[in-house]
Design an enzyme around this catalytic site. Structure first.
Site, short mmCIF file in Angstrom:
data_model
loop_
_atom_site.label_atom_id
_atom_site.label_comp_id
_atom_site.label_asym_id
_atom_site.label_seq_id
_atom_site.Cartn_x
_atom_site.Cartn_y
_atom_site.Cartn_z
N LEU A 18 0.85 -1.20 0.00
CA LEU A 18 0.00 0.00 0.00
C LEU A 18 0.88 1.24 0.00
O LEU A 18 1.89 1.30 0.71
CB LEU A 18 -0.87 0.02 1.26
CG LEU A 18 -1.87 -1.14 1.42
CD1 LEU A 18 -2.53 -1.06 2.80
CD2 LEU A 18 -2.91 -1.08 0.31
N ASP A 60 2.78 -5.89 2.79
CA ASP A 60 3.17 -4.91 3.81
C ASP A 60 3.63 -5.56 5.12
O ASP A 60 3.77 -4.87 6.13
CB ASP A 60 1.98 -3.98 4.11
CG ASP A 60 1.74 -2.98 2.98
OD1 ASP A 60 2.64 -2.18 2.71
OD2 ASP A 60 0.66 -3.03 2.36
N GLU A 65 5.09 -3.43 13.12
CA GLU A 65 4.55 -2.63 14.23
C GLU A 65 3.02 -2.56 14.21
O GLU A 65 2.40 -2.39 15.26
CB GLU A 65 5.10 -1.20 14.14
CG GLU A 65 4.56 -0.30 15.22
CD GLU A 65 5.11 1.10 15.12
OE1 GLU A 65 5.84 1.50 16.03
OE2 GLU A 65 4.84 1.81 14.12
N ASP A 66 2.43 -2.71 13.02
CA ASP A 66 0.98 -2.51 12.94
C ASP A 66 0.16 -3.71 13.41
O ASP A 66 -1.02 -3.58 13.70
CB ASP A 66 0.60 -2.14 11.50
CG ASP A 66 1.20 -0.80 11.13
OD1 ASP A 66 1.17 0.11 11.98
OD2 ASP A 66 1.70 -0.68 10.00
N ARG A 85 -4.23 -6.17 5.09
CA ARG A 85 -3.24 -6.45 6.13
C ARG A 85 -3.81 -7.23 7.31
O ARG A 85 -3.09 -7.60 8.22
CB ARG A 85 -2.62 -5.13 6.64
CG ARG A 85 -1.97 -4.31 5.52
CD ARG A 85 -1.04 -3.27 6.07
NE ARG A 85 -0.01 -3.91 6.88
CZ ARG A 85 0.84 -3.26 7.68
NH1 ARG A 85 0.76 -1.95 7.77
NH2 ARG A 85 1.74 -3.89 8.38
N ARG A 131 -7.12 4.01 9.88
CA ARG A 131 -6.83 2.61 10.18
C ARG A 131 -7.30 2.17 11.58
O ARG A 131 -7.46 0.99 11.84
CB ARG A 131 -5.32 2.37 10.10
CG ARG A 131 -4.70 2.73 8.76
CD ARG A 131 -5.12 1.76 7.67
NE ARG A 131 -4.48 2.06 6.41
CZ ARG A 131 -3.28 1.59 6.06
NH1 ARG A 131 -2.59 0.84 6.88
NH2 ARG A 131 -2.78 1.89 4.88
N HIS A 161 -0.59 7.43 10.18
CA HIS A 161 -0.66 6.95 11.56
C HIS A 161 -0.23 8.05 12.52
O HIS A 161 0.54 8.94 12.13
CB HIS A 161 0.29 5.76 11.77
CG HIS A 161 -0.14 4.48 11.13
ND1 HIS A 161 0.64 3.80 10.24
CD2 HIS A 161 -1.27 3.74 11.30
CE1 HIS A 161 0.00 2.69 9.86
NE2 HIS A 161 -1.15 2.63 10.48
N CYS A 248 7.81 1.59 12.20
CA CYS A 248 6.95 0.53 11.63
C CYS A 248 7.69 -0.78 11.42
O CYS A 248 7.07 -1.83 11.34
CB CYS A 248 6.41 0.92 10.26
SG CYS A 248 6.14 2.62 10.00
C1 CIR Z 1 0.54 0.58 4.96
O1 CIR Z 1 -0.01 1.46 4.27
O2 CIR Z 1 -0.08 -0.05 5.79
C2 CIR Z 1 2.01 0.31 4.74
N1 CIR Z 1 2.33 0.51 3.37
C3 CIR Z 1 2.83 1.20 5.60
C4 CIR Z 1 2.64 0.97 7.07
C5 CIR Z 1 3.45 1.87 7.90
N2 CIR Z 1 3.34 1.53 9.27
C6 CIR Z 1 3.42 2.38 10.28
O3 CIR Z 1 3.51 3.58 10.07
N3 CIR Z 1 3.35 1.90 11.51
#
Ligand code: CIR
Length: 253
Positions: A18, A60, A65-66, A85, A131, A161, A248
């Site tokens: 993404l 991704d 971290e997510d 995700r 999100r 975020h 992340c």
């Molecule tokens: C996304 O859009 O989910 C990934 N391309 C990037 C996630 C970045 N994560 C974060 O800032 N904790």
């Protein structure tokens, strides 16, 4: 202090991750090298790093971290707001189960991504973003309170975020950019203001006294060094192309 971290090697499919950055497609070989250097930087700061294997099913998935929040007292498996995700949490649960006795979960209709959670000692600021929704935040606050910690919400409008635009550097220092510099709940901190043209550096990472800063943002690096921190610059240009920053790429605990 952190003693351990989890990272996941980027997969080849990361080129389909993404992105809203408009900076082009990441170069996979370069990303792999940058990820190795990032992992070395974590180790240089004293962390034992668990490296999870690439997961081609999830472009991704290197942004670990997510998928979880690791607190000193419990782990929380999230429920990412990005539908592509959401199932990253399945393998993350396996990794976290072997490291934590207490593992909690965010459930539907709640959504929450770890990039929206900023830990300041035993308090957690939770960004309400595209999100992370209010129900996800409500569930997380209830979990935190069960373990003697606290949480509160922060609205955000301009960035992906919460931690895209704000990082806690310990010692009362908050690194912040743009919409976050004026947030009332943040005025209790000494705000180190990142200039708009260096906004990407607002996602920097305190690690046991040193601060990892993305390479290429000299004024932010100098400001952080002036605040008394050893600065370690790490090039993460290929992850920036996917809206990902330094935080992340790992879970610290
Ligand atoms: C996304 O859009 O989910 C990934 N391309 C990037 C996630 C970045 N994560 C974060 O800032 N904790």
């Amino acid at each position: 202090m952190f003693s351990e971290a989890i990272v996941r090697t980027p997969c080849r499919a990361m080129v389909n991750g993404l992105s809203s950055a408009g900076l082009g497609v990441p170069d996979y070989a370069t990303a792999l090298g940058q990820h190795r250097e990032y992992t070395r930087a974590l180790q240089a700061c004293g962390l034992k790093v668990t490296v999870l294997p690439p997961d081609e099913a999830f472009p991704d998935s290197t942004f670990v971290e997510d998928a979880a929040l690791l607190t000193p007292r419990c782990a929380v498996i999230t429920r990412p707001g990005a539908v592509s995700r959401r199932q990253e949490t399945v393998s993350m649960r396996g990794a976290v189960n072997s490291l934590y006795d207490k593992v909690e979960h965010i459930a539907a209709p709640g959504t929450l991504e770890g990039g929206d959670v900023l830990m300041v000692e035993e308090h957690f600021f939770i960004g309400l973003s595209g999100r992370t929704n209010i129900e996800g935040a409500r569930q997380l606050i209830a979990i935190l309170e069960e373990y003697g910690m606290t949480g509160s919400v922060i609205g955000l409008e301009e960035v992906l975020h919460l931690k895209t635009g704000v990082s806690y550097l310990e010692n009362g220092h908050l690194l912040a950019c743009g919409e976050f510099t004026g947030v009332r709940d943040f005025q209790q901190f000494q705000i180190l203001e990142v200039a708009p043209d260096e906004a990407y550096a607002a996602n920097s990472l305190w690690l046991n006294g040193a601060v990892l800063v993305p390479a290429g943002y000299p004024r932010s690096s100098a400001m952080i060094a002036d605040a008394g921190y050893e600065v370690l610059e790490v090039d993460v240009s290929e992850f920036r192309k996917l809206d990902g920053g330094l935080s992340c790429l790992s879970l610290r605990f």
